[in-house]
Enzyme design. Structure first.
Site, PDB file in Angstrom:
ATOM      1  N   ARG A 266       0.841  -1.211   0.000  1.00  0.00           N
ATOM      2  CA  ARG A 266       0.000   0.000   0.000  1.00  0.00           C
ATOM      3  C   ARG A 266       0.870   1.254   0.000  1.00  0.00           C
ATOM      4  O   ARG A 266       0.523   2.250  -0.641  1.00  0.00           O
ATOM      5  CB  ARG A 266      -0.937  -0.018   1.206  1.00  0.00           C
ATOM      6  CG  ARG A 266      -2.031  -1.075   1.093  1.00  0.00           C
ATOM      7  CD  ARG A 266      -2.798  -1.258   2.372  1.00  0.00           C
ATOM      8  NE  ARG A 266      -3.619  -0.113   2.735  1.00  0.00           N
ATOM      9  CZ  ARG A 266      -4.284  -0.031   3.886  1.00  0.00           C
ATOM     10  NH1 ARG A 266      -4.190  -1.022   4.774  1.00  0.00           N
ATOM     11  NH2 ARG A 266      -5.027   1.028   4.173  1.00  0.00           N
TER      12      ARG A 266
ATOM     13  N   ASP B 178      -3.373   7.117   3.765  1.00  0.00           N
ATOM     14  CA  ASP B 178      -2.662   7.629   2.582  1.00  0.00           C
ATOM     15  C   ASP B 178      -2.299   9.100   2.808  1.00  0.00           C
ATOM     16  O   ASP B 178      -2.737   9.709   3.780  1.00  0.00           O
ATOM     17  CB  ASP B 178      -3.527   7.462   1.322  1.00  0.00           C
ATOM     18  CG  ASP B 178      -4.798   8.310   1.345  1.00  0.00           C
ATOM     19  OD1 ASP B 178      -5.901   7.783   1.081  1.00  0.00           O
ATOM     20  OD2 ASP B 178      -4.705   9.532   1.643  1.00  0.00           O
TER      21      ASP B 178
ATOM     22  N   CYS C 167      16.036   0.702  13.403  1.00  0.00           N
ATOM     23  CA  CYS C 167      15.453   2.026  13.679  1.00  0.00           C
ATOM     24  C   CYS C 167      16.568   3.061  13.620  1.00  0.00           C
ATOM     25  O   CYS C 167      17.610   2.870  14.274  1.00  0.00           O
ATOM     26  CB  CYS C 167      14.809   2.022  15.062  1.00  0.00           C
ATOM     27  SG  CYS C 167      14.419   3.666  15.674  1.00  0.00           S
TER      28      CYS C 167
ATOM     29  N   HIS D 101      -5.890   7.136  12.389  1.00  0.00           N
ATOM     30  CA  HIS D 101      -5.510   5.715  12.257  1.00  0.00           C
ATOM     31  C   HIS D 101      -4.084   5.553  11.752  1.00  0.00           C
ATOM     32  O   HIS D 101      -3.693   4.473  11.294  1.00  0.00           O
ATOM     33  CB  HIS D 101      -6.495   4.986  11.332  1.00  0.00           C
ATOM     34  CG  HIS D 101      -7.855   4.841  11.930  1.00  0.00           C
ATOM     35  ND1 HIS D 101      -8.963   4.507  11.182  1.00  0.00           N
ATOM     36  CD2 HIS D 101      -8.306   4.985  13.205  1.00  0.00           C
ATOM     37  CE1 HIS D 101     -10.024   4.458  11.970  1.00  0.00           C
ATOM     38  NE2 HIS D 101      -9.664   4.746  13.192  1.00  0.00           N
TER      39      HIS D 101
END
Ligand code: BV8
Length: 233
Positions: free
Chosen positions: A55, A90, A132, A105
């Site tokens: 995505r 998005d 990280c 979210h």
């Protein structure tokens, strides 16, 4: 006039981002609980990472549409009297020109380190579990709010809903809480509530006014109406 706008997957549909519930919706390939829960991440981290990597990569293939751009125009006119909160992960609101977007979210273009709890801007894949940049531990997960997790910024959202004169919900089915409960909450505090959606949502009866059709048409028209009511600065 204080306005709160809530958006969902439907506002990005005309940009080519699949929605959740539509026939060819996102979840077709995956059961929700298989990809969007902390349990799923524990059980199959690579499957979940691959789902969000796909995505995130797809963001490069889509563009904001007239509904995103219209909300940026509204922000320019109303300034901080507009509170824009989205369920979408998005980045099309920002690319449409909106500067203050509350992603309740989370966001695809961010990673969350479970080692040091930092939110790290991220554009590439996470499937190879890179270290990280902050603490060096390979504990970066998608910075999205999964089912069973607490949405981001609920305190600010609650205050904005309590102070709203107008609450507008765009492109959401009203199937997921707490977002699905915002219309009743804002209504209880006196806001006028408007639904702009392709079809009636699960909570359509709670709205004072509902207009059904594509966001790319409804949202610019509604924004023009609001801008027409504003006294010239
Ligand atoms: C929580 C991120 C505690 C990941 C997402 C009360 C009752 C029942 C259940 C619950 C409840 N309270 C909590 C729950 C559990 C759960 C929940 O709601 N379950 C549902 C399934 C019943 N909620 C949670 O777990 C939440 N956490 O409650 O914590 C808490 C609460 C408050 C305060 C403190 C603590 C966390 C939920 C977040 C999960 N993460 N996304 C990811 O994206 O992968 S949810 C995800 O699904 C989206 O973000 C979005 O929220 C939801 C999908 O909904 P929509 O965006 O509306 O999309 P959908 O496809 O459904 O609909 C699209 C609509 O657009 C349709 O109506 C269509 O007609 C319309 N449309 C289509 N094309 C167009 C259009 N409209 C206009 N123009 C078009 N062109």
């Amino acid at each position: 006039m204080r306005v709160v706008v809530l958006t969902g997957a439907g506002i990005s549909a005309e940009s080519g981002v699949p929605t959740f519930r539509d026939a060819d919706g996102l979840w077709e390939g995956h059961r929700v609980e298989d990809v969007a829960t902390p349990e799923a991440y524990e059980a199959q981290p690579s499957v979940v990472q691959a789902f969000y990597d796909a995505r995130r990569a797809a963001l490069a293939t889509v563009e904001p549409n007239p509904a995103h751009v219209a909300l940026a125009r509204l922000e320019a006119a109303l300034g901080d009297r507009l509170f824009l909160v989205t369920q979408n992960i998005d980045d099309l609101h920002e690319r449409g020109g909106s500067r203050h977007v509350h992603h309740m979210h989370g966001e695809l273009r961010s990673a969350l380190c479970r080692g040091c709890d930092q939110h790290v801007p991220w554009t590439g894949d996470l499937g190879d579990f890179p270290p990280c940049p902050g603490c060096g531990v390979a504990e970066l997960r998608p910075d999205v709010v999964w089912f069973g997790e607490v949405p981001y910024g609920m305190d600010q959202i609650q205050v904005a809903l309590q102070r709203a004169d107008v609450f507008v919900s765009i492109g959401t089915s009203g199937a997921v809480y707490p977002a699905a409960g915002f219309v009743q909450f804002a209504g209880r505090y006196g806001a006028r509530t408007i639904e702009l959606n392709l079809q009636p949502s699960e909570g359509t009866e709670y709205f004072d006014d509902a207009r059904h059709g594509p966001a790319g048409v409804l949202v610019p028209a509604w924004v023009d109406e609001v801008l027409a009511t504003l006294e010239p600065a």
